[in-house]
Motif scaffolding. Sequence first.
Motif, PDB file in Angstrom:
ATOM      1  N   LEU A 101      64.037  37.195  57.557  1.00 52.50           N
ATOM      2  CA  LEU A 101      64.218  36.228  56.475  1.00 52.50           C
ATOM      3  C   LEU A 101      65.663  36.229  55.976  1.00 52.50           C
ATOM      4  O   LEU A 101      66.245  35.168  55.740  1.00 52.50           O
ATOM      5  N   THR A 102      66.239  37.403  55.835  1.00 57.07           N
ATOM      6  CA  THR A 102      67.616  37.519  55.360  1.00 57.07           C
ATOM      7  C   THR A 102      68.570  36.789  56.302  1.00 57.07           C
ATOM      8  O   THR A 102      69.420  36.006  55.860  1.00 57.07           O
ATOM      9  N   GLY A 103      68.420  37.028  57.597  1.00 58.38           N
ATOM     10  CA  GLY A 103      69.268  36.343  58.572  1.00 58.38           C
ATOM     11  C   GLY A 103      69.093  34.846  58.517  1.00 58.38           C
ATOM     12  O   GLY A 103      70.074  34.088  58.556  1.00 58.38           O
ATOM     13  N   TRP A 104      67.826  34.397  58.408  1.00 53.07           N
ATOM     14  CA  TRP A 104      67.554  32.959  58.327  1.00 53.07           C
ATOM     15  C   TRP A 104      68.184  32.349  57.074  1.00 53.07           C
ATOM     16  O   TRP A 104      68.830  31.299  57.129  1.00 53.07           O
ATOM     17  N   ALA A 105      68.015  33.011  55.931  1.00 52.72           N
ATOM     18  CA  ALA A 105      68.538  32.469  54.673  1.00 52.72           C
ATOM     19  C   ALA A 105      70.056  32.347  54.711  1.00 52.72           C
ATOM     20  O   ALA A 105      70.611  31.305  54.351  1.00 52.72           O
ATOM     21  N   PHE A 106      70.732  33.394  55.163  1.00 46.61           N
ATOM     22  CA  PHE A 106      72.190  33.331  55.208  1.00 46.61           C
ATOM     23  C   PHE A 106      72.662  32.276  56.206  1.00 46.61           C
ATOM     24  O   PHE A 106      73.611  31.543  55.936  1.00 46.61           O
ATOM     25  N   ALA A 107      72.014  32.179  57.353  1.00 44.53           N
ATOM     26  CA  ALA A 107      72.414  31.183  58.355  1.00 44.53           C
ATOM     27  C   ALA A 107      72.134  29.763  57.862  1.00 44.53           C
ATOM     28  O   ALA A 107      72.948  28.859  58.049  1.00 44.53           O
ATOM     29  N   THR A 108      70.998  29.565  57.223  1.00 44.96           N
ATOM     30  CA  THR A 108      70.573  28.233  56.804  1.00 44.96           C
ATOM     31  C   THR A 108      71.344  27.729  55.587  1.00 44.96           C
ATOM     32  O   THR A 108      71.680  26.545  55.517  1.00 44.96           O
ATOM     33  N   PHE A 109      71.638  28.597  54.624  1.00 41.40           N
ATOM     34  CA  PHE A 109      72.206  28.154  53.350  1.00 41.40           C
ATOM     35  C   PHE A 109      73.660  28.562  53.125  1.00 41.40           C
ATOM     36  O   PHE A 109      74.195  28.320  52.048  1.00 41.40           O
ATOM     37  N   ALA A 110      74.302  29.142  54.125  1.00 40.66           N
ATOM     38  CA  ALA A 110      75.719  29.513  53.964  1.00 40.66           C
ATOM     39  C   ALA A 110      76.556  28.284  53.637  1.00 40.66           C
ATOM     40  O   ALA A 110      77.479  28.356  52.807  1.00 40.66           O
ATOM     41  N   GLY A 111      76.251  27.148  54.260  1.00 36.73           N
ATOM     42  CA  GLY A 111      76.990  25.920  53.996  1.00 36.73           C
ATOM     43  C   GLY A 111      76.818  25.407  52.574  1.00 36.73           C
ATOM     44  O   GLY A 111      77.608  24.590  52.103  1.00 36.73           O
ATOM     45  N   GLN A 112      75.788  25.875  51.894  1.00 42.95           N
ATOM     46  CA  GLN A 112      75.564  25.496  50.498  1.00 42.95           C
ATOM     47  C   GLN A 112      76.122  26.549  49.547  1.00 42.95           C
ATOM     48  O   GLN A 112      75.883  26.506  48.354  1.00 42.95           O
ATOM     49  N   GLY A 113      76.831  27.534  50.104  1.00 44.96           N
ATOM     50  CA  GLY A 113      77.465  28.543  49.268  1.00 44.96           C
ATOM     51  C   GLY A 113      76.687  29.825  49.088  1.00 44.96           C
ATOM     52  O   GLY A 113      77.118  30.711  48.343  1.00 44.96           O
ATOM     53  N   LEU A 114      75.545  29.986  49.751  1.00 48.00           N
ATOM     54  CA  LEU A 114      74.756  31.211  49.577  1.00 48.00           C
ATOM     55  C   LEU A 114      75.482  32.388  50.220  1.00 48.00           C
ATOM     56  O   LEU A 114      75.740  32.394  51.416  1.00 48.00           O
ATOM     57  N   ASP A 115      75.821  33.368  49.401  1.00 47.39           N
ATOM     58  CA  ASP A 115      76.447  34.573  49.947  1.00 47.39           C
ATOM     59  C   ASP A 115      75.870  35.850  49.352  1.00 47.39           C
ATOM     60  O   ASP A 115      76.337  36.939  49.643  1.00 47.39           O
ATOM     61  N   ARG A 116      74.800  35.718  48.528  1.00 45.33           N
ATOM     62  CA  ARG A 116      74.203  36.895  47.888  1.00 45.33           C
ATOM     63  C   ARG A 116      72.698  36.684  47.774  1.00 45.33           C
ATOM     64  O   ARG A 116      72.240  35.649  47.273  1.00 45.33           O
ATOM     65  N   LEU A 117      71.944  37.671  48.231  1.00 46.92           N
ATOM     66  CA  LEU A 117      70.497  37.668  48.048  1.00 46.92           C
ATOM     67  C   LEU A 117      70.116  38.836  47.152  1.00 46.92           C
ATOM     68  O   LEU A 117      70.613  39.955  47.328  1.00 46.92           O
ATOM     69  N   GLU A 118      69.256  38.557  46.193  1.00 47.73           N
ATOM     70  CA  GLU A 118      68.780  39.582  45.267  1.00 47.73           C
ATOM     71  C   GLU A 118      67.322  39.873  45.538  1.00 47.73           C
ATOM     72  O   GLU A 118      66.555  38.975  45.900  1.00 47.73           O
ATOM     73  N   LEU A 119      66.947  41.116  45.356  1.00 49.78           N
ATOM     74  CA  LEU A 119      65.579  41.563  45.552  1.00 49.78           C
ATOM     75  C   LEU A 119      65.202  42.373  44.315  1.00 49.78           C
ATOM     76  O   LEU A 119      65.939  43.287  43.927  1.00 49.78           O
ATOM     77  N   LEU A 120      64.106  42.016  43.679  1.00 53.44           N
ATOM     78  CA  LEU A 120      63.650  42.703  42.470  1.00 53.44           C
ATOM     79  C   LEU A 120      62.290  43.338  42.730  1.00 53.44           C
ATOM     80  O   LEU A 120      61.437  42.745  43.391  1.00 53.44           O
ATOM     81  N   HIS A 121      62.082  44.535  42.192  1.00 52.85           N
ATOM     82  CA  HIS A 121      60.758  45.167  42.260  1.00 52.85           C
ATOM     83  C   HIS A 121      60.610  46.118  41.085  1.00 52.85           C
ATOM     84  O   HIS A 121      61.598  46.533  40.472  1.00 52.85           O
ATOM     85  N   GLN A 122      59.366  46.451  40.754  1.00 52.15           N
ATOM     86  CA  GLN A 122      59.121  47.407  39.682  1.00 52.15           C
ATOM     87  C   GLN A 122      59.744  48.744  40.071  1.00 52.15           C
ATOM     88  O   GLN A 122      59.708  49.150  41.234  1.00 52.15           O
ATOM     89  N   ALA A 123      60.295  49.436  39.085  1.00 53.00           N
ATOM     90  CA  ALA A 123      60.998  50.686  39.347  1.00 53.00           C
ATOM     91  C   ALA A 123      60.105  51.740  39.990  1.00 53.00           C
ATOM     92  O   ALA A 123      60.597  52.575  40.750  1.00 53.00           O
ATOM     93  N   ASP A 124      58.807  51.689  39.735  1.00 55.21           N
ATOM     94  CA  ASP A 124      57.913  52.697  40.319  1.00 55.21           C
ATOM     95  C   ASP A 124      57.351  52.295  41.684  1.00 55.21           C
ATOM     96  O   ASP A 124      56.525  53.005  42.245  1.00 55.21           O
TER      97      ASP A 124
END
Length: 192
Positions: free
Chosen positions: A126-149
Motif C-alpha cells: 500500500l505504501t508503495g502504491w500510495a507514493f507512486a500514485t499520489f506523488a504528482g499531487q504532492g504526497l511525500d508523507r504517510l502517517e500511521l496512528l495506533h493506540q499506544a498499547d
Amino acid sequence: MTTNEITARTGAEATASAPALLLRPWAEADAAALAEAYRDESLRRWTSHSIPDEESALRWIREQGRRWEAGDRFAFAVVEAGAGERPVGHVVVKGVVPGGGSAEVGYWTAAHARGRRVASRALEALTGWAFATFAGQGLDRLELLHQADNEASCRVARACGYEQAGTLPAAPPAHPLEGHLHVRRRVSGVGP
C-alpha cells in the motif's frame, strides 16, 4: 487507473511461509467475510468502526466505494493469491488531498490470518502504491496512528519503515487512549 491496474501493482510477493497477497477494492460479495472478521474481540478493540452484521458490512463497503470515487479514501481488501477471494485483512489510505503533502494509512488482519505477516506485507504494498500514485499531487508523507498499547501495530509500523514520531493524547470517544504517531516519507527519485 482501473481496478485491475491497482490490484496488479500492489500484489505483495510470496514468502516461504505465506502466499502472495493481492490488494483490491472491497466488493459487496465481501460483506459476510467482513462481518465475520468484526466478530473478533481483538479487532473490535483496535478499530474505530462497528460492523455487527452483514447489513452494516454492506453499508461500510458501499461507503468505501463512494469515498474511492470521491478520491479521498482508498480502502483495499487484502486477499491471498490462489486462496479464493475471502479477505484476510484491510489496508487504507485516507485523507488524500491534492497538494496536501500527507495522508494517513491504516490496516487490520483477520484473526484467522494473523501470524503470517499479512499486515506488514500489505502495508508495504500500500505504501508503495500510495507514493507512486499520489506523488504528482504532492504526497511525500504517510502517517500511521495506533493506540499506544497496540504493540503488534507498533511492530508492523517499524517493520515497514514508519518511524515513531510522537505520542498523541487520548481524544475520547474515538480515541480513548494515548496513541502513537508513526511517519514514513517518500524518498525522491528512489521509489517508495
